[in-house]
Design an enzyme around this catalytic site. Sequence first.
Site, short mmCIF file in Angstrom:
data_model
loop_
_atom_site.label_atom_id
_atom_site.label_comp_id
_atom_site.label_asym_id
_atom_site.label_seq_id
_atom_site.Cartn_x
_atom_site.Cartn_y
_atom_site.Cartn_z
N HIS A 52 -2.14 6.78 7.53
CA HIS A 52 -1.22 7.71 6.86
C HIS A 52 -1.94 8.99 6.45
CE1 HIS A 52 2.65 5.79 6.47
NE2 HIS A 52 2.17 4.71 5.90
N CYS A 65 6.55 -0.57 6.84
CA CYS A 65 6.12 0.65 6.16
C CYS A 65 7.27 1.15 5.29
CB CYS A 65 5.74 1.70 7.19
SG CYS A 65 5.18 3.26 6.47
N LEU A 66 6.96 1.54 4.06
CA LEU A 66 8.01 2.02 3.16
C LEU A 66 8.65 3.31 3.69
CD1 LEU A 66 6.46 1.36 -0.37
CD2 LEU A 66 8.06 -0.07 0.91
N GLY A 114 0.84 -1.19 0.00
CA GLY A 114 0.00 0.00 0.00
C GLY A 114 0.87 1.23 0.00
N HIS A 126 -3.88 0.77 7.86
CA HIS A 126 -2.53 1.36 7.82
C HIS A 126 -2.50 2.57 6.87
CE1 HIS A 126 2.04 0.74 7.71
NE2 HIS A 126 1.83 1.60 6.74
N GLU A 127 -3.11 2.42 5.70
CA GLU A 127 -3.08 3.52 4.71
C GLU A 127 -3.95 4.69 5.14
OE1 GLU A 127 -0.74 3.40 2.70
OE2 GLU A 127 -0.36 1.27 3.05
N GLN A 131 2.95 9.92 1.55
CA GLN A 131 4.25 9.24 1.48
C GLN A 131 5.04 9.64 0.24
OE1 GLN A 131 2.56 5.11 2.30
NE2 GLN A 131 4.58 4.99 3.24
ZN LIG Z 1 3.12 2.86 5.69
#
Ligand SMILES: [Zn+2]
Length: 177
Positions: free
Chosen positions: A148, A102-103, A49, A144-145, A54
């Site tokens: 963000h 997480c990226l 995701g 999670h998204e 991000q």
């Molecule tokens: Zn993330």
Amino acid sequence: MSILKVTRLGHPVLRQVTEEIAITELRSAAMQKLIDDMVETMNEYDGVGLAADQVFTCKQVAVLEVADNPRYPQKPKVPLTVLVNPKITALTDEMEEDWEGCLSIPDLRGRVPRYKSIRVQALDRDGQALDFIAENFHARVIQHEVDHLNGKVYLDRMRDLSTLTFLQEFTRYWLRS
Ligand SMILES: [Zn+2]
């Protein structure tokens, strides 16, 4: 399409609450290109995701897809989904703890409690209404998204940081348990 730079923890944009996207803006060439680039960026870095903040864009759009992913092997597949202005509602009080990465927080994993079942209301990339129920890992990725988009990261949701681990140690000490 292009691969975008992904923000890392500490960049203030990750802590901002993103803005709703108007339908005319959603249909603009710029927003459609952003969505294409987000999908390509997510795939390039083996994410499941990616949220717009991000990639330095403070707008309410996230993409997700779970296919054969080396970062998350053996997870149930989720088709490519674009969520615009998403709202989620927990359908149960029941929460489940599982690993997340997480990226924007490279090389770390931690155990995060998430609702097992949620209702998701959003628009797709064309502005069509989406309304569906997501469960388990699918529900986890969406929570999670959406976090963000509200300026939160998974570390904020951990009950404590005792399971926070680098990926190498995760593979070595936690994967087998
Ligand atoms: Zn993330």
